[in-house]
Design a protein around this motif. Structure first.
Motif, PDB file in Angstrom:
ATOM      1  N   PHE A 122      -4.644  -0.839   1.920  1.00 43.47           N
ATOM      2  CA  PHE A 122      -4.702  -0.531   3.351  1.00 43.47           C
ATOM      3  C   PHE A 122      -5.970  -1.131   3.980  1.00 43.47           C
ATOM      4  N   ASP A 123      -7.085  -1.066   3.255  1.00 40.88           N
ATOM      5  CA  ASP A 123      -8.311  -1.692   3.753  1.00 40.88           C
ATOM      6  C   ASP A 123      -8.122  -3.199   3.918  1.00 40.88           C
ATOM      7  N   GLU A 124      -7.433  -3.805   2.957  1.00 38.84           N
ATOM      8  CA  GLU A 124      -7.162  -5.243   3.039  1.00 38.84           C
ATOM      9  C   GLU A 124      -6.332  -5.555   4.291  1.00 38.84           C
ATOM     10  N   ALA A 125      -5.353  -4.712   4.571  1.00 40.40           N
ATOM     11  CA  ALA A 125      -4.517  -4.926   5.757  1.00 40.40           C
ATOM     12  C   ALA A 125      -5.347  -4.845   7.031  1.00 40.40           C
ATOM     13  N   LEU A 126      -6.333  -3.967   7.040  1.00 44.84           N
ATOM     14  CA  LEU A 126      -7.148  -3.769   8.240  1.00 44.84           C
ATOM     15  C   LEU A 126      -8.108  -4.928   8.496  1.00 44.84           C
ATOM     16  N   THR A 127      -8.284  -5.803   7.516  1.00 45.82           N
ATOM     17  CA  THR A 127      -9.180  -6.952   7.714  1.00 45.82           C
ATOM     18  C   THR A 127      -8.443  -8.176   8.257  1.00 45.82           C
ATOM     19  N   ILE A 128      -7.110  -8.133   8.307  1.00 53.82           N
ATOM     20  CA  ILE A 128      -6.331  -9.282   8.779  1.00 53.82           C
ATOM     21  C   ILE A 128      -6.408  -9.340  10.297  1.00 53.82           C
ATOM     22  N   SER A 129      -6.830 -10.475  10.805  1.00 55.82           N
ATOM     23  CA  SER A 129      -7.097 -10.625  12.242  1.00 55.82           C
ATOM     24  C   SER A 129      -5.839 -11.053  12.993  1.00 55.82           C
ATOM     25  N   LEU A 130      -5.130 -10.083  13.503  1.00 55.55           N
ATOM     26  CA  LEU A 130      -3.990 -10.320  14.380  1.00 55.55           C
ATOM     27  C   LEU A 130      -4.053  -9.291  15.499  1.00 55.55           C
ATOM     28  N   SER A 131      -3.565  -9.639  16.677  1.00 59.15           N
ATOM     29  CA  SER A 131      -3.726  -8.716  17.807  1.00 59.15           C
ATOM     30  C   SER A 131      -2.434  -8.468  18.579  1.00 59.15           C
ATOM     31  N   GLU A 170      -5.809   2.586  -5.368  1.00 57.61           N
ATOM     32  CA  GLU A 170      -5.279   1.227  -5.213  1.00 57.61           C
ATOM     33  C   GLU A 170      -4.618   1.059  -3.841  1.00 57.61           C
ATOM     34  N   ALA A 171      -3.954   2.131  -3.406  1.00 53.33           N
ATOM     35  CA  ALA A 171      -3.324   2.088  -2.083  1.00 53.33           C
ATOM     36  C   ALA A 171      -4.377   1.980  -0.983  1.00 53.33           C
ATOM     37  N   VAL A 172      -5.478   2.740  -1.106  1.00 52.03           N
ATOM     38  CA  VAL A 172      -6.568   2.658  -0.126  1.00 52.03           C
ATOM     39  C   VAL A 172      -7.094   1.228  -0.039  1.00 52.03           C
ATOM     40  N   ASP A 173      -7.255   0.602  -1.199  1.00 52.90           N
ATOM     41  CA  ASP A 173      -7.752  -0.772  -1.218  1.00 52.90           C
ATOM     42  C   ASP A 173      -6.798  -1.709  -0.474  1.00 52.90           C
ATOM     43  N   GLY A 222       0.816  -1.204   0.000  1.00 49.57           N
ATOM     44  CA  GLY A 222       0.000   0.000   0.000  1.00 49.57           C
ATOM     45  C   GLY A 222       0.852   1.257   0.000  1.00 49.57           C
ATOM     46  N   GLN A 223       1.925   1.243   0.777  1.00 49.06           N
ATOM     47  CA  GLN A 223       2.808   2.406   0.820  1.00 49.06           C
ATOM     48  C   GLN A 223       3.523   2.629  -0.512  1.00 49.06           C
ATOM     49  N   SER A 224       3.897   1.536  -1.169  1.00 46.49           N
ATOM     50  CA  SER A 224       4.570   1.696  -2.469  1.00 46.49           C
ATOM     51  C   SER A 224       3.590   2.190  -3.523  1.00 46.49           C
ATOM     52  N   LEU A 225       2.333   1.770  -3.457  1.00 43.86           N
ATOM     53  CA  LEU A 225       1.318   2.281  -4.380  1.00 43.86           C
ATOM     54  C   LEU A 225       1.073   3.767  -4.133  1.00 43.86           C
ATOM     55  N   ARG A 226       1.065   4.163  -2.878  1.00 43.43           N
ATOM     56  CA  ARG A 226       0.926   5.584  -2.555  1.00 43.43           C
ATOM     57  C   ARG A 226       2.103   6.367  -3.125  1.00 43.43           C
ATOM     58  N   GLY A 227       3.305   5.795  -3.049  1.00 43.81           N
ATOM     59  CA  GLY A 227       4.475   6.456  -3.622  1.00 43.81           C
ATOM     60  C   GLY A 227       4.371   6.637  -5.121  1.00 43.81           C
ATOM     61  N   ILE A 274      -0.677  -4.550  15.554  1.00 47.10           N
ATOM     62  CA  ILE A 274      -1.358  -3.281  15.858  1.00 47.10           C
ATOM     63  C   ILE A 274      -0.587  -2.117  15.251  1.00 47.10           C
ATOM     64  N   ARG A 275       0.745  -2.186  15.330  1.00 51.84           N
ATOM     65  CA  ARG A 275       1.568  -1.116  14.741  1.00 51.84           C
ATOM     66  C   ARG A 275       1.369  -1.055  13.233  1.00 51.84           C
ATOM     67  N   GLN A 276       1.371  -2.206  12.577  1.00 51.90           N
ATOM     68  CA  GLN A 276       1.209  -2.234  11.129  1.00 51.90           C
ATOM     69  C   GLN A 276      -0.176  -1.734  10.714  1.00 51.90           C
ATOM     70  N   GLN A 277      -1.185  -2.107  11.453  1.00 47.23           N
ATOM     71  CA  GLN A 277      -2.528  -1.657  11.096  1.00 47.23           C
ATOM     72  C   GLN A 277      -2.722  -0.174  11.397  1.00 47.23           C
ATOM     73  N   THR A 278      -1.997   0.333  12.383  1.00 42.88           N
ATOM     74  CA  THR A 278      -2.007   1.783  12.612  1.00 42.88           C
ATOM     75  C   THR A 278      -1.370   2.505  11.428  1.00 42.88           C
ATOM     76  N   LEU A 279      -0.274   1.964  10.925  1.00 47.73           N
ATOM     77  CA  LEU A 279       0.354   2.538   9.727  1.00 47.73           C
ATOM     78  C   LEU A 279      -0.597   2.469   8.537  1.00 47.73           C
ATOM     79  N   ALA A 280      -1.367   1.392   8.449  1.00 43.20           N
ATOM     80  CA  ALA A 280      -2.340   1.277   7.359  1.00 43.20           C
ATOM     81  C   ALA A 280      -3.405   2.358   7.472  1.00 43.20           C
ATOM     82  N   LEU A 281      -3.872   2.638   8.693  1.00 46.69           N
ATOM     83  CA  LEU A 281      -4.865   3.706   8.894  1.00 46.69           C
ATOM     84  C   LEU A 281      -4.304   5.063   8.491  1.00 46.69           C
TER      85      LEU A 281
END
Length: 255
Positions: free
Chosen positions: A217-226, A212-215, A201-206, A231-238
């Motif tokens: 990042f949304d995909e990253a936010l659906t991955i269930s890890l705690s 496409e990057a938003v999509d 997502g970050q490379s697409l933003r670049g 949490i750090r990675q999903q914060t970066l996605a937000l």
């Protein structure tokens, strides 16, 4: 007689102390990642290596270990320079790692896993120095590409393609970065897939491909890890998603 026996025992003990550690180690040692504040070691002979797992022949039989569970390996008979370089690299002392490996020459009949360890830590140290601004980025890319080309079955494969993606970002080559991160995303572990998705997502933003990057990042936010890293990675996605939405003119949603 007793004195003579004790003297011989003492001489043997001294000679053993003088031997390099590698000559005393008869087995490969796999140190696992800490879980619940504990780490454990597996002793045996590595007889199969894949990007996602290694198979170790132990006294209790064959044991398959996922690569993401491995903190480090030490190989039977490995040169002291490799052991010291690996320790340096794992603690972020990349210049020291390269110095240890600079003049290291392996026997032509050395095990593939031993050769791969030397080649990987040379390439990894050079790549990280380049990312820190202390090395030739293009040379580091060539070295890592050569490693990946020759060692697609190495246990370090996914680490190598992640580094290739990071180097591509440093060079502003975002399309190549996306390709490498997609390769990282093929790893069979959710944490690697999450990391790869955020990095992609970050490379697409670049590249300016904000939707496409938003999509991604949304995909990253659906991955269930705690865990903390997830949490750090999903914060970066937000944060990345908000930035892209702002670029798309969707300021209210971004806020």
């Amino acid at each position: 007689m007793i004195r003579c026996f004790i003297r011989r025992r003492s001489i043997i003990a001294v000679l053993l102390l003088l031997l390099p550690v590698s000559e005393l180690v008869a087995q490969d040692t796999i140190t696992l990642q800490r879980r619940d504040r504990r780490s454990s070691k597996v002793l045996g002979t590595i007889n199969e290596v894949r990007p996602s797992q290694v198979v170790v022949s132990t006294a209790a039989g064959n044991r398959t270990i996922a690569v993401n569970e491995i903190l480090r390996i030490n190989l039977a008979g490995e040169p002291a320079a490799l052991r010291q370089a690996r320790t340096a690299a794992l603690s972020g002392q990349y210049e020291q790692a390269l110095q240890q490996l600079q003049d290291l020459q392996l026997d032509p009949d050395a095990r593939d896993v031993l050769r791969q360890e030397v080649e990987y830590y040379r390439a990894e140290a050079a790549a990280n120095l380049a990312l820190q601004g202390n090395g030739d980025t293009n040379a580091a890319v060539r070295q890592l590409l050569e490693f990946v080309r020759k060692n697609r079955e190495s246990m370090h494969f996914y680490s190598a393609v992640r580094l290739l993606g990071d180097l591509a970002v440093a060079l502003g080559s975002y399309q190549n970065a996306t390709r490498y991160y997609q390769e990282l995303g093929k790893a069979p572990w959710p944490e690697a897939q999450l990391l790869a998705t955020v990095l992609e997502g970050q490379s697409l933003r670049g590249q300016g491909a904000y939707q496409e990057a938003v999509d991604k990042f949304d995909e990253a936010l659906t991955i269930s890890l705690s865990d903390a890293e997830a949490i750090r990675q999903q914060t970066l996605a937000l944060i990345g998603k908000a930035s892209c939405l702002a670029e798309l003119g969707k300021t209210d949603e971004a806020e």
